[in-house]
Design a protein around this motif. Structure first.
Motif, short mmCIF file in Angstrom:
data_model
loop_
_atom_site.label_atom_id
_atom_site.label_comp_id
_atom_site.label_asym_id
_atom_site.label_seq_id
_atom_site.Cartn_x
_atom_site.Cartn_y
_atom_site.Cartn_z
N ASN A 1 0.80 -1.21 0.00
CA ASN A 1 0.00 0.00 0.00
C ASN A 1 0.84 1.27 0.00
OD1 ASN A 1 -2.62 -1.00 -0.20
ND2 ASN A 1 -2.60 -1.61 1.94
N TYR B 1 -4.66 -12.49 1.50
CA TYR B 1 -4.26 -11.11 1.27
C TYR B 1 -4.93 -10.68 -0.02
CZ TYR B 1 -0.94 -7.20 1.13
OH TYR B 1 -0.35 -5.97 1.11
N GLY C 1 -5.41 -5.53 1.28
CA GLY C 1 -5.94 -5.69 2.63
C GLY C 1 -6.91 -6.84 2.71
N THR D 1 -11.57 -1.81 2.77
CA THR D 1 -10.54 -1.87 1.73
C THR D 1 -11.07 -1.28 0.43
OG1 THR D 1 -9.65 -3.86 2.78
CG2 THR D 1 -8.92 -3.40 0.55
#
Length: 125
Positions: free
Chosen positions: A10, A41, A60, A66
Motif C-alpha cells: 500500500n 491477502y 488488505g 478496503t
C-alpha cells in the motif's frame, strides 16, 4: 515479488493519468500469506479497458473498508460508471446511478485477472 507486495503493497502509489474515465471496472484477487496458507491477502484494483491501464490498487482484507480505501485513491477523477461483479459491498458503497453489475460489464478486468493468475501461481480468483 510477493514479499515486496506484502511489505510495501500500500506504500507504492499508482495514480490515474486521466481526470475523466467513461468506465472503470473494479475487481479483486487474493493470495495466501505465509507458508501455511491460512491468511488471505486481497488485492483490489480499478481498471480502465478504454486505456488498458490499471488506475490504482489497494491491498488488505476483503472488506468494505478496503474498497473505500481504493475509492479514496480515485478521488478527483470523474468516472461515469463503475462496473463490478455481484459482491454486496460494491452495491452498498458505489453510487447506484453509476453502478453496473454483472459479468457482461467486467469481462476486461476478468481477462486481466486471468493473466495475473497465470503469471503468479499464488494469486487466486
Amino acid at each position: 515479488m510477493l514479499r515486496i507486495l506484502l511489505r510495501q503493497g500500500n506504500a507504492i502509489q499508482i495514480k490515474p493519468a486521466q481526470k475523466h474515465y467513461s468506465t472503470v471496472q473494479i475487481d479483486e484477487v487474493w493470495s495466501f500469506v505465509g507458508q501455511r496458507k491460512k491468511g488471505k491477502y486481497w488485492l483490489f484494483y480499478a481498471y480502465s479497458a478504454e486505456y488498458d491501464k490499471i488506475l490504482t490498487y489497494t491491498c488488505g482484507s476483503r472488506s468494505a473498508t478496503t474498497l473505500q480505501t481504493l475509492l479514496r485513491k480515485l478521488q478527483g477523477v470523474n468516472i461515469d460508471q463503475y462496473c463490478t461483479d455481484y459482491w454486496k459491498a460494491f452495491a452498498k458503497i458505489l453510487p447506484t446511478e453509476k453502478h453496473r453489475i454483472g459479468k457482461a460489464y467486467t469481462k476486461n478486468i476478468e481477462g486481466v485477472n486471468t493473466c495475473l493468475i497465470a503469471r503468479n501461481k499464488r494469486l487466486v480468483r
